[in-house]
Design a protein around this motif. Structure first.
Motif, short mmCIF file in Angstrom:
data_model
loop_
_atom_site.label_atom_id
_atom_site.label_comp_id
_atom_site.label_asym_id
_atom_site.label_seq_id
_atom_site.Cartn_x
_atom_site.Cartn_y
_atom_site.Cartn_z
N THR A 65 -76.22 -4.61 -51.03
CA THR A 65 -76.94 -5.72 -50.42
C THR A 65 -78.26 -5.24 -49.81
O THR A 65 -79.30 -5.89 -49.96
CB THR A 65 -76.07 -6.41 -49.34
N ALA A 66 -78.23 -4.08 -49.17
CA ALA A 66 -79.46 -3.51 -48.60
C ALA A 66 -80.44 -3.13 -49.71
O ALA A 66 -81.65 -3.36 -49.57
CB ALA A 66 -79.12 -2.30 -47.74
N VAL A 67 -79.95 -2.57 -50.80
CA VAL A 67 -80.82 -2.24 -51.94
C VAL A 67 -81.45 -3.51 -52.51
O VAL A 67 -82.64 -3.53 -52.85
CB VAL A 67 -80.03 -1.47 -53.02
N GLY A 68 -80.68 -4.58 -52.61
CA GLY A 68 -81.20 -5.86 -53.09
C GLY A 68 -82.29 -6.40 -52.17
O GLY A 68 -83.30 -6.93 -52.63
N ALA A 69 -82.09 -6.23 -50.86
CA ALA A 69 -83.10 -6.69 -49.90
C ALA A 69 -84.39 -5.89 -50.07
O ALA A 69 -85.49 -6.46 -50.05
CB ALA A 69 -82.57 -6.56 -48.48
N VAL A 70 -84.28 -4.58 -50.24
CA VAL A 70 -85.47 -3.75 -50.44
C VAL A 70 -86.16 -4.12 -51.75
O VAL A 70 -87.39 -4.21 -51.81
CB VAL A 70 -85.08 -2.25 -50.40
N LEU A 71 -85.38 -4.35 -52.79
CA LEU A 71 -85.96 -4.74 -54.08
C LEU A 71 -86.72 -6.06 -53.96
O LEU A 71 -87.84 -6.18 -54.45
CB LEU A 71 -84.87 -4.87 -55.14
N SER A 93 -98.06 -8.17 -62.33
CA SER A 93 -97.22 -8.98 -63.21
C SER A 93 -95.76 -8.54 -63.13
O SER A 93 -94.86 -9.35 -63.33
CB SER A 93 -97.72 -8.91 -64.64
N SER A 94 -95.51 -7.27 -62.83
CA SER A 94 -94.12 -6.80 -62.71
C SER A 94 -93.41 -7.49 -61.56
O SER A 94 -92.21 -7.77 -61.64
CB SER A 94 -94.09 -5.29 -62.53
N GLY A 95 -94.13 -7.78 -60.49
CA GLY A 95 -93.53 -8.50 -59.36
C GLY A 95 -93.19 -9.93 -59.73
O GLY A 95 -92.13 -10.44 -59.37
N ARG A 96 -94.09 -10.57 -60.49
CA ARG A 96 -93.82 -11.96 -60.92
C ARG A 96 -92.64 -12.01 -61.87
O ARG A 96 -91.75 -12.85 -61.72
CB ARG A 96 -95.06 -12.55 -61.57
N SER A 97 -92.60 -11.12 -62.85
CA SER A 97 -91.51 -11.17 -63.83
C SER A 97 -90.18 -10.77 -63.19
O SER A 97 -89.15 -11.41 -63.44
CB SER A 97 -91.83 -10.28 -65.04
N GLY A 98 -90.19 -9.74 -62.37
CA GLY A 98 -88.96 -9.35 -61.67
C GLY A 98 -88.47 -10.42 -60.73
O GLY A 98 -87.27 -10.71 -60.65
N GLY A 99 -89.40 -11.04 -60.01
CA GLY A 99 -89.03 -12.12 -59.11
C GLY A 99 -88.46 -13.31 -59.85
O GLY A 99 -87.50 -13.94 -59.40
N ALA A 135 -85.44 -11.72 -49.18
CA ALA A 135 -85.16 -10.33 -48.79
C ALA A 135 -84.64 -10.28 -47.36
O ALA A 135 -83.68 -9.55 -47.06
CB ALA A 135 -86.43 -9.49 -48.93
N LEU A 136 -85.26 -11.05 -46.49
CA LEU A 136 -84.82 -11.10 -45.10
C LEU A 136 -83.40 -11.66 -44.99
O LEU A 136 -82.57 -11.14 -44.23
CB LEU A 136 -85.79 -11.96 -44.28
N ALA A 137 -83.09 -12.68 -45.78
CA ALA A 137 -81.73 -13.25 -45.78
C ALA A 137 -80.71 -12.21 -46.23
O ALA A 137 -79.63 -12.10 -45.64
CB ALA A 137 -81.68 -14.49 -46.66
N LEU A 138 -81.04 -11.45 -47.27
CA LEU A 138 -80.12 -10.41 -47.73
C LEU A 138 -79.94 -9.32 -46.68
O LEU A 138 -78.84 -8.77 -46.51
CB LEU A 138 -80.61 -9.79 -49.04
N LEU A 139 -81.01 -8.99 -45.99
CA LEU A 139 -80.92 -7.99 -44.93
C LEU A 139 -80.02 -8.47 -43.80
O LEU A 139 -79.20 -7.71 -43.27
CB LEU A 139 -82.31 -7.66 -44.40
#
Length: 141
Positions: A50-56, A69-75, A18-22
């Motif tokens: 790109t900013a939305v991706g960083a926030v996500l 579990s939503s964080g694990r599956s999304g990640g 996330a930091l890299a995308l920011l």
């Protein structure tokens, strides 16, 4: 409850991504300010996405840290997409080595960590269910 070292490592990988995308969004914004953009609407759209991706990614890191579990599956989906993009770039000439390795290595590490965390959490849930009465298990009422 304190998160395990494995969970913390998986969340850290997502947070670093996330930091890299920011940072990429900020570089693009400074480039836009310097007049480097060929198309203003495209540059603004790219910076915004790109900013939305960083926030996500930041939200996914927080969800993993909280044991969701939503964080694990999304990640895991994001890591697999990063690996797929890196692999699809192998055929590009000249070979973009920095780009490929910048996506593939953190993507693979993150995918392995998230997979291991998901396995550990699943085993813990099965143990907890087995220790309980077993009558009203997950998805049974």
């Amino acid at each position: 409850m304190r998160a395990s070292a494995l969970t913390t490592a998986a969340a850290a990988v997502l947070a670093l991504e996330a930091l890299a995308l920011l940072v990429i969004a900020l570089i693009e914004a400074f480039g836009l300010g310097a007049g480097d953009a060929a198309s203003l609407p495209s540059a603004l759209g790219l910076i915004g996405l790109t900013a939305v991706g960083a926030v996500l990614l930041g939200a996914l890191a927080f969800a993993v840290l909280r044991g969701r579990s939503s964080g694990r599956s999304g990640g895991l989906v994001v890591q697999i997409l990063a690996i797929a993009i890196a692999l699809s770039s192998l055929g590009v000439r000249p070979f973009p080595a920095v780009f490929v390795f910048s996506l593939a290595i953190p993507g693979a590490v993150g995918a392995v960590l998230l997979f291991l965390v998901a396995r550990r959490e699943g085993a813990a849930a099965r143990r907890q269910f087995a220790e309980g009465d077993g009558a009203d298990g997950p998805g049974r009422g």
